[in-house]
Design an enzyme around this catalytic site. Structure first.
Site, PDB file in Angstrom:
ATOM      1  N   HIS A   4      39.016  50.179  93.889  1.00  0.00           N
ATOM      2  CA  HIS A   4      39.281  48.712  93.830  1.00  0.00           C
ATOM      3  C   HIS A   4      39.891  48.207  95.083  1.00  0.00           C
ATOM      4  O   HIS A   4      40.208  46.913  95.021  1.00  0.00           O
ATOM      5  CB  HIS A   4      39.842  48.308  92.509  1.00  0.00           C
ATOM      6  N   HIS A  54      29.093  55.723  91.285  1.00  0.00           N
ATOM      7  CA  HIS A  54      28.216  55.719  90.156  1.00  0.00           C
ATOM      8  C   HIS A  54      27.025  56.755  90.353  1.00  0.00           C
ATOM      9  O   HIS A  54      26.819  57.183  89.200  1.00  0.00           O
ATOM     10  CB  HIS A  54      27.486  54.231  90.112  1.00  0.00           C
TER      11      HIS A  54
END
Length: 719
Positions: free
Chosen positions: A262, A94
């Site tokens: 993920h 992020h």
């Protein structure tokens, strides 16, 4: 497009931070973005040099400490499955993932995630805890490691601790000490506002407002539940494709990043997020900079709340494996609601052994889950084909991911010359805009003499050097004169570079460069310096313009032409040019260009005045050329701009005439980019300095210094 086209970059909002002046006079020009990161905000010593500190760093010890951190579980913030890897990867991702290709802003290169608004974005919930977990290491190694580097290294070490062989790592990111004011994150006043606020047509993702690369205010990319929270993997796929392309990723890199990101970790949505306290910037003083507090909650990892989705993507969320694709392709998936009420996809009739264990209680197994974006990886035909290959070739998947991860986390660092440390890959990557080393042993004086006798005009030499150098963006350290890419596609055909004039100048300079053994890049810049010297000499200045040889010439094979399209100038106030009319004023566009080039407000001012009197306007227009001595480096622009014997008369949109007050006779024409230096109180103060009778020589010195800064902005080899 309307008659007034939308701004291709900032829509004016990059400079629209309300101050007292703006509250009363909303049309005032805010110069704050040129004043940010002043030395007064930096707590480190004036002679502090981060690269010097890095040379003292024990890289082996640091990495060992980082490995230990991953499983050193703290009571105040327990780790999922006893491993902080997923949290650290999310923080690094992020931090880096806010980068966007359009203006090079965002990204991890300065540690901006430490400050508002990023530290309090909904999508960054609980990343404040990840940073606090890193504090003991930052405290231990001090100035030898920046927060910006440490945050990205944490993600790298997390992957290595879980079994991935990473592609490498480059230190060299220097911290800033207050929020970046130049980054436009969107005009919405509401977090996670509907996509319609920034996407013109939801069926056409490319109508996402430039330069943004996220579909909602407060998200890194797309809504994990689907477009506007409505699950539809095919629609989500198109949004994912657009947002990742704006981050400079192709389809294969996008699938690799989605899957690799993920493969480890989990989403957190154990209960309704409304029970959470305020984000860090809104939390009470007693929270000490932490946010999203859960009153009366336990410290169990499985009770954390972030996105609202709940569950892991894979069976073994602390291990790098091919489990993501195994689950995606092995089971059918159905829509369900998480405990927090968010849409997510869960497998039908999954085997008990394929379920991940609970993140706090290993005696319990939980359903895995997928976001709408994950389902897009097998529903979109292009993404599915890539996913199938990754599933069948796990080693290839790991290689593509490790390279894409390296690109994600290093994209805004600039060329490899800005990297430092033992793990910098030897391979030159095309997205690093490689430039070969240039020759430094040729006879510079002889080449200068040949350029001066070539017949090229002062304006042609200066304009060509300027056009070559002005592409530099301090945001991601791309562009600039090094490499002479102005002679390659796509730059040679950009309207802002006046292709016919450029071709004429290059036809003269190229053979001179070859004969001298110099690079074309050096020769272009040297010609600009010759032009400035000639103009300064005509004004009575005897000094030389500094020149540093050593630039190289890039080739087409070294140039990702598509990625350079984002660097095309669609406006240049320094050459008084707009490709077309925009909704944003010319003076705001000038400010944006100056900030990307790394200029201060005084530097912008002196360069503007000098470029005007040198006759370098695009297409040879005379707007703003307030002098009868064109080609002489005089302070006439400022003298005549501030002379009260003249008045300014509007003639058309963005066109004015300067007339004698007594006779009404029109003497010169101007644009808003010219007149703002007389109308804005701050810029007028600078203009008055250069208009003074005793500051003609100061003007020339300052112009030459600012010119040299622009020409050398991309010379990281001499910094």
């Amino acid at each position: 497009m309307t008659e007034k086209s939308k701004c291709p970059f900032m829509h004016g909002s990059a400079t629209a931070v309300e101050s007292a002046q703006e509250r009363w006079w909303p049309n005032t020009l805010n110069l704050d973005i040129l004043h940010q990161h002043d030395s007064k905000t930096n707590p480190l010593d004036k002679d502090f040099n981060y690269h010097d500190e890095l040379q003292k760093l024990d890289f082996t010890a640091l990495k060992k400490d980082m490995q230990a951190l991953m499983t050193d579980v703290q009571d105040w913030w327990p780790a999922d499955w006893g491993h902080y890897g997923g949290l650290m990867i999310r923080m690094a991702w992020h931090s880096a993932g806010s980068y966007r290709l359009a203006d090079g802003r965002g990204g991890a290169g300065a540690g901006n995630i430490r400050f508002a608004p990023l530290n309090s974005w909904p999508d960054n919930a609980n990343l404040d805890k990840a940073k606090r977990l890193l504090w003991p290491i930052k405290k231990k190694y001090g100035n030898k490691i920046s927060w910006a580097d440490l945050i990205i290294l944490a993600g790298n070490m997390a992957y290595e601790s879980m079994g991935l062989k990473t592609f490498g790592f480059g230190f060299g990111r220097e911290d800033i000490w207050h929020p970046e004011k130049d980054v436009y994150w969107g005009a919405e006043k509401e977090w996670l506002a509907p996509s319609e606020n920034r996407i013109g047509d939801l069926s056409k993702p490319d109508t996402l407002e430039n330069p943004l690369a996220a579909t909602h205010m407060g998200l890194i990319y797309v809504n994990p539940e689907g477009v506007n929270g409505q699950p539809d993997p095919l629609k989500t796929a198109q949004m994912v494709r657009e947002t990742f392309a704006r981050m400079a990723m192709d389809d294969e890199e996008t699938v690799a990043l989605a899957a690799g990101g993920h493969t480890v970790g989990k989403c957190h949505g154990s209960t309704d997020a409304s029970v959470l306290g305020a984000e860090p910037e809104g939390a009470g003083i007693e929270e000490q900079g932490l946010g999203w507090n859960k009153p009366n909650g336990t410290a169990k990892a499985n009770e954390a709340i972030t996105s609202g989705l709940e569950g892991a993507w894979t069976t073994h969320p602390t291990k790098w494996d091919n489990g993501y694709f195994y689950l995606l392709f092995t089971y059918e998936w159905e829509l369900k609601k998480s405990p927090a009420g968010a849409w997510q996809w869960e497998p039908i009739d999954i085997k008990e052994e394929d379920k991940p264990v609970d993140s706090s209680d290993p005696s319990i197994r939980r359903n895995p889950m997928m976001t709408d974006a994950d389902m897009a990886m097998i529903k979109d035909p292009i993404y599915r084909k890539i996913s199938e290959r990754f599933y069948n070739e796990p080693e290839y998947f790991a290689e593509v991911f490790s390279r894409a991860w390296f690109k994600l986390t290093h994209r805004d660092m600039g060329p490899k010359a800005c990297y430092f440390g033992p793990d910098v890959p030897a391979e030159d990557l095309i997205w690093q805009d490689p430039v070969p080393a240039g020759n430094t042993s040729y006879d510079v004086a002889a080449l200068k003499k040949q350029i001066a006798e070539s017949g090229l005009s002062i304006a042609d030499m200066i304009a060509t050097a300027w056009d070559s150098a002005r592409t530099f963006r301090g945001s991601d350290k791309r562009g600039g004169a090094n490499g002479a890419r102005i002679r390659l596609a796509p730059q040679k055909d950009w309207a802002g570079n006046e292709p016919q004039r450029l071709d004429k100048v290059l036809s003269v300079l190229t053979p001179l460069a070859k004969a001298a053994g110099a690079s074309i890049a050096d020769t272009i810049v040297l010609a600009g310096c010759v032009g400035v010297e000639q103009a300064a000499k005509a004004a009575g200045y005897k000094g030389e313009v500094p020149f540093a040889p050593g630039r190289g010439d890039a080739t087409d094979d070294m140039t990702d032409a598509d990625s350079f399209n984002a660097l095309e100038p669609l406006h240049d106030g320094f050459r008084n040019w707009l490709k077309q009319d925009y909704a944003v004023s010319p003076e705001e566009l000038l400010l944006d260009r100056a900030q990307l080039m790394g200029l201060t407000a005084p530097e912008m001012t002196v360069l503007m005045g000098g470029m005007r009197v040198l006759g370098t306007n695009h297409g040879g227009t005379k707007h703003g050329v307030f002098t009868d001595r064109e080609g002489v480096l005089s302070n006439d622009f400022f003298v005549n701009l501030t002379d009260m014997n003249y008045k300014w008369v509007p003639k058309a949109d963005n066109l004015y005439e300067i007339c004698e007050r007594k006779t009404g006779k029109a003497l010169w024409s101007a644009t808003r980019a010219d007149l703002v230096f007389g109308s804005n109180s701050i810029l007028r103060a600078y203009a008055e300095v250069y208009a003074q009778d005793d500051n003609q020589e100061k003007f020339m010195r300052d112009f030459i210094a600012a010119w040299t800064k622009v020409m050398n902005a991309d010379r990281f080899d001499i910094a």
